[in-house]
Each structure stands twice: as structure tokens, then as C-alpha cells.
Motif scaffolding. Structure first.
Motif, short mmCIF file in Angstrom:
data_model
loop_
_atom_site.label_atom_id
_atom_site.label_comp_id
_atom_site.label_asym_id
_atom_site.label_seq_id
_atom_site.Cartn_x
_atom_site.Cartn_y
_atom_site.Cartn_z
N ASP A 132 0.84 -1.19 0.00
CA ASP A 132 0.00 0.00 0.00
C ASP A 132 0.89 1.25 0.00
O ASP A 132 1.92 1.28 0.66
CB ASP A 132 -0.89 -0.03 1.25
CG ASP A 132 -1.73 1.20 1.39
OD1 ASP A 132 -1.44 1.99 2.31
OD2 ASP A 132 -2.67 1.35 0.60
N ALA A 133 0.51 2.28 -0.74
CA ALA A 133 1.34 3.48 -0.90
C ALA A 133 1.67 4.13 0.43
O ALA A 133 2.82 4.54 0.66
CB ALA A 133 0.65 4.47 -1.83
N GLU A 134 0.70 4.23 1.31
CA GLU A 134 0.94 4.87 2.61
C GLU A 134 1.94 4.05 3.44
O GLU A 134 2.87 4.60 4.02
CB GLU A 134 -0.37 5.02 3.37
CG GLU A 134 -0.24 5.74 4.70
CD GLU A 134 -1.55 5.85 5.43
OE1 GLU A 134 -1.52 5.83 6.67
OE2 GLU A 134 -2.61 5.96 4.78
N LEU A 135 1.74 2.75 3.46
CA LEU A 135 2.65 1.88 4.19
C LEU A 135 4.04 1.89 3.55
O LEU A 135 5.05 1.95 4.25
CB LEU A 135 2.11 0.45 4.24
CG LEU A 135 2.95 -0.58 4.97
CD1 LEU A 135 3.12 -0.20 6.45
CD2 LEU A 135 2.33 -1.97 4.85
N ALA A 137 5.42 4.30 1.92
CA ALA A 137 6.07 5.57 2.25
C ALA A 137 6.62 5.55 3.68
O ALA A 137 7.76 5.97 3.93
CB ALA A 137 5.09 6.72 2.08
N ARG A 138 5.83 5.02 4.61
CA ARG A 138 6.29 4.96 6.00
C ARG A 138 7.51 4.06 6.15
O ARG A 138 8.47 4.41 6.83
CB ARG A 138 5.18 4.47 6.92
CG ARG A 138 4.16 5.54 7.26
CD ARG A 138 3.20 5.06 8.29
NE ARG A 138 2.68 3.78 7.80
CZ ARG A 138 1.84 3.01 8.45
NH1 ARG A 138 1.42 3.35 9.61
NH2 ARG A 138 1.41 1.88 7.94
#
Length: 193
Positions: A132-135, A137-138
Motif C-alpha cells: 500500500d502506498a501509505e505503508l 512511504a512509511r
């Protein structure tokens, strides 16, 4: 779950007199002749009230209703408990899989960071691995920050203390020599140039 006690507006331990009074109140409130414009709704409610009263006013029918209701409540509670247990198990499995996926993504990011790739490459690699993009990035931010901290730590430990605090040789540094001379001159004569 609505009970016939609730239909009449009485408690399960209500006496026969309380049931009769509640029945009269409910039939007056929901009689179709008193609910103009809402006849269909009133008729349905009136029928439910009559059926509830028929059961609760007869001691034998009330006893059977209470037994059946108690059994159904136990069955319903057991089903609900089983469903909640199953949902908890499904949730635990989802969490386990999510943790496994997270650990796998971190391991991939660490491997690429160890190979010298920057944060954007880490992010792209993770996106390419269905992260997932958010994960992604983190994880990329965290792993990159960790790698930077490791590099800074390695650079600090690779430099010997003697090199880090080396003072220029006074004989080879004209500024240092000049400064020392000025200090000496001022100390000796108290004069300033």
C-alpha cells in the motif's frame, strides 16, 4: 429482540392485573379507529397486542412462552458467542498476515537500502511488491532514516579521536604562530598593535 412483554409494555414478572391494565392502555392507543391515516400500522400493532395478551393472560401458555423464550435466548447467545469467537479468530488471522506482510516489506526495504539505494528507490520497490502506498512511504522513510543514522554512526566511529581533534602544527601555521607571538608580546609589554 422484542418480547411479548415489551409489546404490552410490562416486565417479565408482571402480575395478571398489570398485564390486563397494560393491555387496555395499548389497545386504546393502537385501536385502528383512533389512528386515522395510520390504520394499517395501527391494525398490525393492535393484532400484536391481542396476541401478546392471549398468551400472557393464560398461565400455561405464558409458562411455555417463558421456557421457549429462555431456550431461544440461550441458543441465540451461544450462536452470538460462536460468531464473535469466529470474528475474533478472523481478525487475529488478518493481523498476523498484516504483520507478516509488514515484516516482509521491511526486510525488502532493508536489503535495498543496504545495497545503497535511496529512499525513492525503496518506495518504488515496495510499491512494486503490492505494498500500500501509505505503508510503503512509511517503511521507506523509516528504513532510509535508519540507514542514514547507521552511516553517520559508522563515519563517527571510523574517524580516530586523534584525527578528529588534530591541532595544526604551530610551526607550520603562520596564523597560529602570529597569534602566539601577539599573545606573548601583549603579555610581556601589555601593548596592542
Amino acid at each position: 429482540m422484542t418480547t411479548i412483554y415489551a409489546t404490552l409494555g410490562v416486565q417479565p414478572d408482571a402480575t395478571l392485573d398489570e398485564i390486563k391494565r397494560a393491555y387496555r392502555r395499548a389497545t386504546m392507543k393502537w385501536h385502528p379507529d383512533r389512528n386515522l391515516g395510520r390504520e394499517a400500522e395501527a391494525y398490525a400493532a393492535f393484532q400484536e397486542i391481542r396476541e401478546a395478551y392471549a398468551i400472557l393472560s393464560d398461565a400455561e401458555q405464558r409458562r411455555v412462552y417463558d421456557e421457549v423464550f429462555a431456550q431461544e435466548m440461550q441458543r441465540w447467545q451461544a450462536e452470538r458467542d460462536a460468531q464473535e469467537a469466529q470474528e475474533r479468530e478472523v481478525q487475529r488471522e488478518r493481523e498476523r498476515l498484516a504483520q507478516e506482510h509488514y515484516e516482509k516489506m521491511v526486510a525488502i526495504a532493508m536489503r535495498f537500502a543496504d545495497d545503497g539505494h535511496n529512499r525513492d528507490v525503496l518506495f518504488g520497490v515496495l510499491l512494486g511488491r503490492d505494498c500500500d502506498a501509505e505503508l510503503a512511504a512509511r517503511i521507506a522513510d523509516s528504513v532510509w532514516a535508519l540507514q542514514e543514522a547507521r552511516r553517520d554512526n559508522v563515519a563517527a566511529t571510523d574517524t580516530p579521536d586523534s584525527e578528529a581533534t588534530v591541532q595544526p602544527d604551530e610551526a607550520t601555521s603562520p596564523q597560529r604562530h602570529s597569534s602566539a607571538f601577539e599573545t606573548f608580546w601583549q603579555g610581556l609589554f601589555g601593548l596592542r598593535q
